[in-house]
Design a protein around this motif. Structure first.
Motif, PDB file in Angstrom:
ATOM      1  N   PHE A 170      -0.625  -6.044   3.133  1.00  0.00           N
ATOM      2  CA  PHE A 170      -1.289  -4.801   3.624  1.00  0.00           C
ATOM      3  C   PHE A 170       0.319  -3.386   2.730  1.00  0.00           C
ATOM      4  O   PHE A 170       0.381  -2.500   2.488  1.00  0.00           O
ATOM      5  CB  PHE A 170      -0.718  -4.445   5.243  1.00  0.00           C
ATOM      6  N   ILE A 171       1.219  -3.947   2.816  1.00  0.00           N
ATOM      7  CA  ILE A 171       2.410  -3.191   2.124  1.00  0.00           C
ATOM      8  C   ILE A 171       2.254  -2.884   0.340  1.00  0.00           C
ATOM      9  O   ILE A 171       2.838  -2.415   0.330  1.00  0.00           O
ATOM     10  CB  ILE A 171       3.614  -4.001   2.117  1.00  0.00           C
ATOM     11  N   GLY A 172       1.719  -4.066  -0.183  1.00  0.00           N
ATOM     12  CA  GLY A 172       0.796  -3.707  -1.764  1.00  0.00           C
ATOM     13  C   GLY A 172       0.024  -2.632  -1.410  1.00  0.00           C
ATOM     14  O   GLY A 172       0.362  -1.545  -2.388  1.00  0.00           O
ATOM     15  N   ILE A 173      -0.500  -2.576  -0.951  1.00  0.00           N
ATOM     16  CA  ILE A 173      -2.181  -1.916  -1.023  1.00  0.00           C
ATOM     17  C   ILE A 173      -1.350  -0.598  -0.705  1.00  0.00           C
ATOM     18  O   ILE A 173      -1.775   0.641  -1.570  1.00  0.00           O
ATOM     19  CB  ILE A 173      -3.136  -2.261  -0.370  1.00  0.00           C
ATOM     20  N   PHE A 174      -0.606   0.132   0.268  1.00  0.00           N
ATOM     21  CA  PHE A 174       0.308   0.839   0.936  1.00  0.00           C
ATOM     22  C   PHE A 174       1.165   1.372  -0.143  1.00  0.00           C
ATOM     23  O   PHE A 174       0.792   2.933  -0.217  1.00  0.00           O
ATOM     24  CB  PHE A 174       1.000   1.165   2.275  1.00  0.00           C
ATOM     25  N   ALA A 175       1.671   0.939  -0.231  1.00  0.00           N
ATOM     26  CA  ALA A 175       2.425   1.085  -2.234  1.00  0.00           C
ATOM     27  C   ALA A 175       1.459   1.583  -3.194  1.00  0.00           C
ATOM     28  O   ALA A 175       2.482   2.678  -3.935  1.00  0.00           O
ATOM     29  CB  ALA A 175       3.529  -0.418  -2.174  1.00  0.00           C
ATOM     30  N   LEU A 176       0.387   1.232  -3.035  1.00  0.00           N
ATOM     31  CA  LEU A 176       0.043   1.292  -4.776  1.00  0.00           C
ATOM     32  C   LEU A 176      -1.088   2.838  -4.345  1.00  0.00           C
ATOM     33  O   LEU A 176      -0.940   3.863  -5.769  1.00  0.00           O
ATOM     34  CB  LEU A 176      -1.481   0.622  -5.167  1.00  0.00           C
ATOM     35  N   THR A 177      -0.928   2.607  -3.209  1.00  0.00           N
ATOM     36  CA  THR A 177      -1.902   4.487  -2.954  1.00  0.00           C
ATOM     37  C   THR A 177      -0.800   5.277  -3.179  1.00  0.00           C
ATOM     38  O   THR A 177      -1.217   6.246  -3.470  1.00  0.00           O
ATOM     39  CB  THR A 177      -2.800   4.047  -0.897  1.00  0.00           C
ATOM     40  N   THR A 178       0.514   4.720  -2.608  1.00  0.00           N
ATOM     41  CA  THR A 178       1.334   6.042  -2.556  1.00  0.00           C
ATOM     42  C   THR A 178       1.882   6.805  -3.769  1.00  0.00           C
ATOM     43  O   THR A 178       1.901   7.620  -4.338  1.00  0.00           O
ATOM     44  CB  THR A 178       2.513   5.807  -1.913  1.00  0.00           C
TER      45      THR A 178
END
Length: 582
Positions: free
Chosen positions: A566-574
């Motif tokens: 989840f952290i990885g996806i969140f960072a990529l989207t941002t």
């Protein structure tokens, strides 16, 4: 013992006889007025001991002999020829002997008396006897007795030819005369010739003695031990009877002030002596034949009878004693502490353990033990009343001389006890240990508690007959306690155990709810820092590994892997959003 009052004359006679060597005496059948007559020293009394073959010659008639005095045992003659004329049965005149086969005629072939010398005891009384007979008519002979040199005329005997005459009398031996001569001399004959006539036979001499004696004394046995002890008093005025073995009363005596008695003039035979109890309600004869001293023991049995043997005519049986003692009693009281008990039996024994009697209590709980002589006794219960325990204690008590009141003995019995056994089981009849029960009397008195063992069993003993209540005070773990108490009864005279069975049920409990599911708590996301305008954000490229069927898929509960994704996806989207705004 009481021997000092024996007849002194009798003792003197015995002493002198013992001192005279070679003296032999034989008892005769003459017995009158409690005096015995002992055949005394006369030999060849009926002229049977005659040696005709060696010393005799014919007197000119059949069976009539002139015998030299050496051939006639013990007899002598003053006939100058030294001959004695001996006649025998079958003579020509058909004159029979008075005793046996032989007799003599005085003077033989010439004048001369016949005589015999004997040893005598000065002062003694002799009884003489003889038989005399005439030959052709009335003949007369004289008996002379005295010392050999001092003969004294004693008796004249006159008899005709038709029968024998018998005679007897007494002679007192003078002082100092130890040798005495009996002489028979012819006085007259029917035909006037002294050598023809005066037949003699059966010449006897006796000494008069008092005979055997039985005696001793009667005393009061104050300690009841059956022995004559120092200081115990004599019993005067007690009647003593002498019987023969067929029960004929021979003599009666009464004890003197010293308690002594004496029977005299007795034959050497067996006797029975009866001591008469002066007061059977107060006295009894003491124990018979105790100890090894005949001078201290008591001879009669409990009935006062004693058997005595007199071995000889000169015997003094001065050892037949009798002990009298007083009678006492005891009373046994039998109770259970509250009421009197009948039918309790007791053995009463003396100090030596001998059974004296057995008594049984009556309806009032009393047993009387009577006729007890002084001493120590024991009483032991041998049979208890129905329903009661046998008393094991042995009670000792003493009876004393001249006791006036009974000894009181109190014996208490306990009721027979019973027992109860409780069987504790579960619903499947399996034994249940550790169940605790309280037992009370129905009246409310607590008795005690019992606990079942591994076999589910608990027992209480020692319960007296009564009504009881059984209450369960603690049930085994997981089981219900008995709600209602159980009643039971221990009967009178219990013979078997009361059996009780208590069945317990399991306790009813609801099933517990399932435990709640475990939900992982998400971690708080990190707040990113604001980038500067000059900053260029390059897209993050994450290589994707091709999965295979062998790769392990994340499982429920792998919380850390999901957070990273989840952290990885969140960072990529941002990052992509920021690039587009520029």
């Amino acid at each position: 013992m009481l021997k000092g009052k024996l007849a002194w004359l009798f003792l003197v006679i015995i002493f002198v006889v013992v001192c005279i060597s070679g003296v032999k005496v034989h008892a005769s059948s003459n017995f009158e007025a409690n005096n015995w007559q002992i055949s005394w020293m006369i030999k060849n009394a009926n002229f049977e001991e005659v040696d005709i073959a060696d010393f005799g010659i014919s007197a000119g008639a059949p069976h009539v002999w002139y015998v030299d005095q050496e051939g006639v045992e013990a007899w002598g003659t003053s006939n100058p020829s030294g001959r004695i004329e001996v006649w025998q049965n079958g003579d020509g005149q058909t004159i029979p002997a008075y005793s046996g086969n032989n007799f003599i005629e005085l003077n033989s072939d010439a004048p001369g008396p016949v005589y015999q010398d004997i040893k005598t005891i000065p002062g003694s009384t002799l009884t003489w006897s003889f038989a005399h007979r005439g030959r052709h008519g009335v003949d007369t002979a004289e008996l002379l007795i005295g010392s050999p040199d001092n003969l004294v005329p004693i008796f004249l005997a006159s008899d005709d030819k038709n029968a024998w005459g018998t005679y007897s009398g007494t002679y007192v031996v003078p002082a100092g005369q130890t040798h005495t001569r009996l002489t028979f001399a012819p006085i007259s004959t029917a035909n006037g010739n002294l050598t023809i006539g005066n037949f003699l036979d059966d010449i006897n001499l006796y000494i008069n003695v008092e005979g055997a004696q039985i005696g001793d004394h009667v005393w009061f046995d104050e300690n009841g031990n059956g022995l004559q002890d120092n200081g115990e008093a004599p019993a005067p005025g007690v009647q003593v009877n002498l019987y023969d073995t067929t029960g004929n009363l021979l003599q009666t005596q009464t004890t003197n002030d010293l308690g002594g008695y004496l029977f005299t003039g007795l034959l050497p035979v067996d006797y029975e002596i009866a001591f008469v109890n002066p007061d059977p309600s107060h006295y009894a004869f003491t124990k018979q034949g105790l100890g090894n001293n005949i001078e201290r023991d008591s001879n009669p049995d409990k009935n006062g009878m004693a058997s005595v043997n007199v071995p000889g005519i000169r015997s003094d049986v001065i050892s037949v004693d009798a002990g009298l003692t007083t009678l006492g009693s005891a009373i046994i009281h039998k109770t259970d502490g509250a009421k009197n008990l009948a039918d309790a039996s007791f053995d009463v024994r003396d100090r030596d353990g001998n059974l004296v009697t057995n008594v049984t209590t009556d309806a009032s709980g009393i047993a009387i033990v009577g006729n007890l002589t002084p001493g120590t006794y024991t009483a032991k219960e041998t049979s208890a009343p129905i329903g009661y325990q046998l008393q094991q204690t042995v009670t000792s008590f003493d009876i004393v001389y001249e006791q006036t009141t009974p000894v009181e003995i109190n014996v208490t019995n306990q009721l027979k006890t019973g027992s109860v056994t409780v069987h504790k089981i579960g619903e499947k009849n399996q034994p249940l240990p550790y169940a605790v029960f309280q037992i009370n009397q129905k009246s409310g008195d607590e008795i005690g508690t019992i606990t079942t063992d591994k076999n589910g069993v608990a027992t209480m003993a020692g319960l007296i007959p009564d009504d009881y209540v059984l209450t369960e005070v603690a049930a085994p773990e997981g089981y219900e306690r008995l709600k209602e108490p159980l009643s039971f009864t221990i009967p009178f005279n219990p013979t078997e155990t009361v059996e009780l069975t208590v069945k317990n049920k399991l306790v009813d409990t609801p099933s517990p709810p399932p435990p709640p599911p475990i939900v992982p708590k998400p971690e708080k996301p990190l707040k990113p820092e604001n980038p500067t305008k000059s900053d260029t954000v390059a897209p993050i490229s994450t290589p994707v590994k091709q999965g295979t069927t062998a790769d392990k898929l994340p499982e429920t509960g792998d919380a850390n892997d999901l957070v990273v994704v989840f952290i990885g996806i969140f960072a990529l989207t941002t990052s992509m959003y920021l690039v587009r705004r520029k």
